[in-house]
Design an enzyme around this catalytic site. Sequence first.
Site, PDB file in Angstrom:
ATOM      1  CG  MET A 108       2.126  11.151   2.964  1.00 55.69           C
ATOM      2  SD  MET A 108       2.985  11.115   1.395  1.00 55.69           S
ATOM      3  CE  MET A 108       2.574  12.763   0.819  1.00 55.69           C
ATOM      4  CB  SER A 109      -0.053   6.409   7.335  1.00 57.25           C
ATOM      5  OG  SER A 109      -0.501   5.148   7.763  1.00 57.25           O
TER       6      SER A 109
ATOM      7  CB  ALA B 185      -0.956  -0.004   1.192  1.00 57.69           C
TER       8      ALA B 185
ATOM      9  CD  GLN C 224      11.179  11.909  12.774  1.00 57.38           C
ATOM     10  OE1 GLN C 224      11.910  12.571  12.030  1.00 57.38           O
ATOM     11  NE2 GLN C 224      10.361  12.472  13.659  1.00 57.38           N
ATOM     12  CE  LYS C 225       3.159   6.371   9.341  1.00 61.30           C
ATOM     13  NZ  LYS C 225       2.566   5.527  10.414  1.00 61.30           N
TER      14      LYS C 225
ATOM     15  N   GLY D 126       5.689   8.534   0.839  1.00 59.11           N
ATOM     16  CA  GLY D 126       6.631   8.349   1.949  1.00 59.11           C
ATOM     17  C   GLY D 126       7.556   7.174   1.665  1.00 59.11           C
ATOM     18  CG  HIS D 127       6.056   3.116   1.526  1.00 58.96           C
ATOM     19  ND1 HIS D 127       4.681   3.202   1.480  1.00 58.96           N
ATOM     20  CD2 HIS D 127       6.366   2.433   2.647  1.00 58.96           C
ATOM     21  CE1 HIS D 127       4.186   2.581   2.545  1.00 58.96           C
ATOM     22  NE2 HIS D 127       5.168   2.116   3.269  1.00 58.96           N
TER      23      HIS D 127
END
Length: 301
Positions: A198-199, A44, A162-163, A48-49
């Site tokens: 973002m997640s 998913a 870092q999230k 961010g990734h």
Amino acid sequence: MERLAITTFSAIMLIIKQPADLSAYLQKERRSGKKCGFIPTMGALHQGHLSLVNRAKEENELVVCSIFVNPTQFNDPKDFELYPKTLENDIYLLEKAACDVLFLPATVQIYPPGKVHDEWYDLGELESVLEGKYRPGHFQGVCQVVQRLIHIVEPEQLYIGQKDYQQCMVIKKLLSLIHVQTNVVICSTLREPNGLAMSSRNMRLSPEEKGKAAGIFEALSYISQNIQPGTLEHILAQAGNILSRYGLRADYVEIATAADLRLIDNWNGQTEIVALIAAYMGKVRLIDNMILPLNFAGYGN
Ligand code: PAF
């Protein structure tokens, strides 16, 4: 030599499903002196990734990304079931980012049936605070899968976001426990224009919920802008009020030492600290954090 059972091939990215095939491929590549950067993910994928992939591309000759939704790190079976899966799009994004190899194992490859998978990692306090407290067993599951992935990929560098601040610390601790030299590179959290971190879990939010989930960033920013040495009770309560105003239900709003995540309720103004929040927007649990500035208003200027 046996031919590698590489399942899919595209012009720019190999997709490898068998651990033995990946090890053999990487061994061959390493002979020409290539350094490997590795990004473990549960798919998913979002920007961010991709920022981790881009950083790894800059710093290594070979970039491997894995997608594996690890069952052992979900303390809630419903959460595991509902974890977003967008494999086709993930492959597209990774190819576009010029990732070299996608490792796509099945559960039986990571947790072979008939073998006992009962390792236990001594994570100390990290295991029982914050995420550890609210998601019992979660970090043991993270360690199980990361250890297996590291042993297969043997990367020089591992890239994580870092999230998941506490996860970053857990992974560093894991590497020291298992005596692995891989360098951990922690990359900054990417945010939506409204501040929402973002997640992958954001995919489960409606547009309206996405708007309201920005309350987490507002609460963290409030703490960052208003923190003063002394008791933290009031500022934490104010941050909690911000979350409530946005309709977020907090599991925790805490401030901890940045180096070892000891929770504090009184700050000396000198130790580096981090504010951390976990909160539900509807049925979706979100986490975020912010390292707090030492040059806060009113101190030393
Ligand atoms: O952060 C994640 O996506 C996962 O916890 C990780 C590190 C890939 C382990 O499954």
